[in-house]
Write a protein that holds these residues in place. Sequence first.
Motif, mmCIF file in Angstrom:
data_model
loop_
_atom_site.group_PDB
_atom_site.id
_atom_site.type_symbol
_atom_site.label_atom_id
_atom_site.label_comp_id
_atom_site.label_asym_id
_atom_site.label_seq_id
_atom_site.Cartn_x
_atom_site.Cartn_y
_atom_site.Cartn_z
ATOM 1 N N ALA A 18 35.281 35.353 34.816
ATOM 2 C CA ALA A 18 35.923 36.209 33.975
ATOM 3 C C ALA A 18 35.340 37.793 33.868
ATOM 4 C CB ALA A 18 35.914 35.820 32.327
ATOM 5 N N TRP A 19 34.029 37.988 33.905
ATOM 6 C CA TRP A 19 33.551 39.159 34.082
ATOM 7 C C TRP A 19 33.824 39.839 35.587
ATOM 8 C CZ3 TRP A 19 30.047 41.016 37.948
ATOM 9 C CH2 TRP A 19 29.643 42.306 37.676
ATOM 10 N N ALA A 20 33.915 38.904 36.565
ATOM 11 C CA ALA A 20 34.089 39.494 38.044
ATOM 12 C C ALA A 20 35.739 39.986 37.988
ATOM 13 C CB ALA A 20 33.851 38.264 38.983
ATOM 14 N N ARG A 21 36.667 39.035 37.407
ATOM 15 C CA ARG A 21 37.970 39.597 37.424
ATOM 16 C C ARG A 21 37.941 40.710 36.680
ATOM 17 N NH1 ARG A 21 40.198 33.456 36.147
ATOM 18 N NH2 ARG A 21 40.227 32.584 38.326
ATOM 19 N N ARG A 22 37.460 41.110 35.464
ATOM 20 C CA ARG A 22 37.479 42.382 34.717
ATOM 21 C C ARG A 22 37.087 43.414 35.714
ATOM 22 N NH1 ARG A 22 35.989 39.126 30.477
ATOM 23 N NH2 ARG A 22 33.707 39.961 30.781
ATOM 24 N N VAL A 23 35.846 43.408 36.436
ATOM 25 C CA VAL A 23 35.215 44.363 37.224
ATOM 26 C C VAL A 23 36.230 44.461 38.234
ATOM 27 C CG1 VAL A 23 33.427 44.703 38.769
ATOM 28 C CG2 VAL A 23 32.887 43.860 36.387
ATOM 29 N N VAL A 24 36.769 43.783 39.166
ATOM 30 C CA VAL A 24 37.819 43.908 39.896
ATOM 31 C C VAL A 24 38.947 44.615 39.580
ATOM 32 C CG1 VAL A 24 39.229 42.896 41.729
ATOM 33 C CG2 VAL A 24 37.013 41.924 41.452
ATOM 34 N N GLU A 25 39.350 44.296 38.413
ATOM 35 C CA GLU A 25 40.536 45.054 37.621
ATOM 36 C C GLU A 25 40.028 46.616 37.607
ATOM 37 O OE1 GLU A 25 41.746 43.235 34.190
ATOM 38 O OE2 GLU A 25 42.544 41.125 35.108
ATOM 39 N N VAL A 26 38.859 46.954 36.986
ATOM 40 C CA VAL A 26 38.549 48.334 37.050
ATOM 41 C C VAL A 26 38.484 49.027 38.203
ATOM 42 C CG1 VAL A 26 36.666 49.579 36.250
ATOM 43 C CG2 VAL A 26 37.356 47.792 34.764
ATOM 44 N N GLU A 27 37.873 48.257 39.334
ATOM 45 C CA GLU A 27 37.653 48.433 40.581
ATOM 46 C C GLU A 27 39.222 48.994 41.366
ATOM 47 O OE1 GLU A 27 36.109 47.789 44.988
ATOM 48 O OE2 GLU A 27 36.443 45.978 43.632
ATOM 49 N N VAL A 28 40.084 48.271 41.016
ATOM 50 C CA VAL A 28 41.382 48.670 41.483
ATOM 51 C C VAL A 28 41.961 49.743 40.613
ATOM 52 C CG1 VAL A 28 43.608 47.693 41.636
ATOM 53 C CG2 VAL A 28 41.940 46.326 42.464
ATOM 54 N N ARG A 29 41.907 49.835 39.312
ATOM 55 C CA ARG A 29 42.519 50.800 38.666
ATOM 56 C C ARG A 29 41.793 52.470 38.890
ATOM 57 N NH1 ARG A 29 41.363 48.701 33.545
ATOM 58 N NH2 ARG A 29 39.457 50.317 33.315
ATOM 59 N N THR A 30 40.554 52.242 39.183
ATOM 60 C CA THR A 30 39.753 53.462 39.596
ATOM 61 C C THR A 30 39.632 53.703 40.766
ATOM 62 O OG1 THR A 30 37.503 52.354 39.696
ATOM 63 C CG2 THR A 30 38.294 53.067 37.332
ATOM 64 N N GLY A 31 40.206 52.977 41.898
ATOM 65 C CA GLY A 31 40.034 53.267 43.324
ATOM 66 C C GLY A 31 38.740 53.001 43.792
ATOM 67 N N GLY A 32 37.937 52.320 43.180
ATOM 68 C CA GLY A 32 36.484 52.074 43.467
ATOM 69 C C GLY A 32 35.569 53.053 42.983
ATOM 70 N N GLN A 33 35.985 53.997 42.119
ATOM 71 C CA GLN A 33 34.891 55.054 41.695
ATOM 72 C C GLN A 33 34.529 54.432 40.452
ATOM 73 O OE1 GLN A 33 35.051 58.301 42.711
ATOM 74 N NE2 GLN A 33 35.902 57.202 44.440
ATOM 75 N N ALA A 34 33.018 55.008 40.247
ATOM 76 C CA ALA A 34 32.316 54.535 39.027
ATOM 77 C C ALA A 34 33.088 54.921 37.711
ATOM 78 C CB ALA A 34 31.298 55.425 39.166
ATOM 79 N N ALA A 35 33.111 53.877 36.889
ATOM 80 C CA ALA A 35 33.649 54.045 35.453
ATOM 81 C C ALA A 35 33.039 53.165 34.277
ATOM 82 C CB ALA A 35 34.927 53.208 35.578
ATOM 83 N N ARG A 36 33.002 53.619 33.120
ATOM 84 C CA ARG A 36 32.592 53.069 32.033
ATOM 85 C C ARG A 36 33.445 51.845 31.493
ATOM 86 N NH1 ARG A 36 27.969 53.271 29.571
ATOM 87 N NH2 ARG A 36 27.358 55.186 30.510
ATOM 88 N N GLU A 37 33.318 50.621 31.393
ATOM 89 C CA GLU A 37 34.136 50.085 30.804
ATOM 90 C C GLU A 37 33.229 48.742 29.725
ATOM 91 O OE1 GLU A 37 37.809 47.930 30.477
ATOM 92 O OE2 GLU A 37 37.528 49.800 31.688
ATOM 93 N N GLY A 38 33.692 48.817 28.559
ATOM 94 C CA GLY A 38 33.143 48.022 27.443
ATOM 95 C C GLY A 38 31.636 48.298 27.523
#
Length: 69
Positions: A18-38
């Motif tokens: 579940a964590w990995a899926r959320r992280v991949v969603e963030v990666e896709v959404r940000t184009g691989g840029q660093a992001a703060r999530e949760g």
Amino acid sequence: SQVDVVHRALAPTSEDIAWARRVVEVEVRTGGQAAREGGEMLDVPQYRRAARILAQAAEHRGQNGRGAE
């Protein structure tokens, strides 16, 4: 067999997946840029870890014919 026990013990947990899926969603959404999530800072090392977890889960699914979740 002992190998099956070891594979199950080392397989990603449903929480890992579940964590990995959320992280991949963030990666896709940000184009691989660093992001703060949760409250967690995510960047390339976490994106790579997430990809490895999902690959391990898929491999485990293939070995025993069902999901690791």
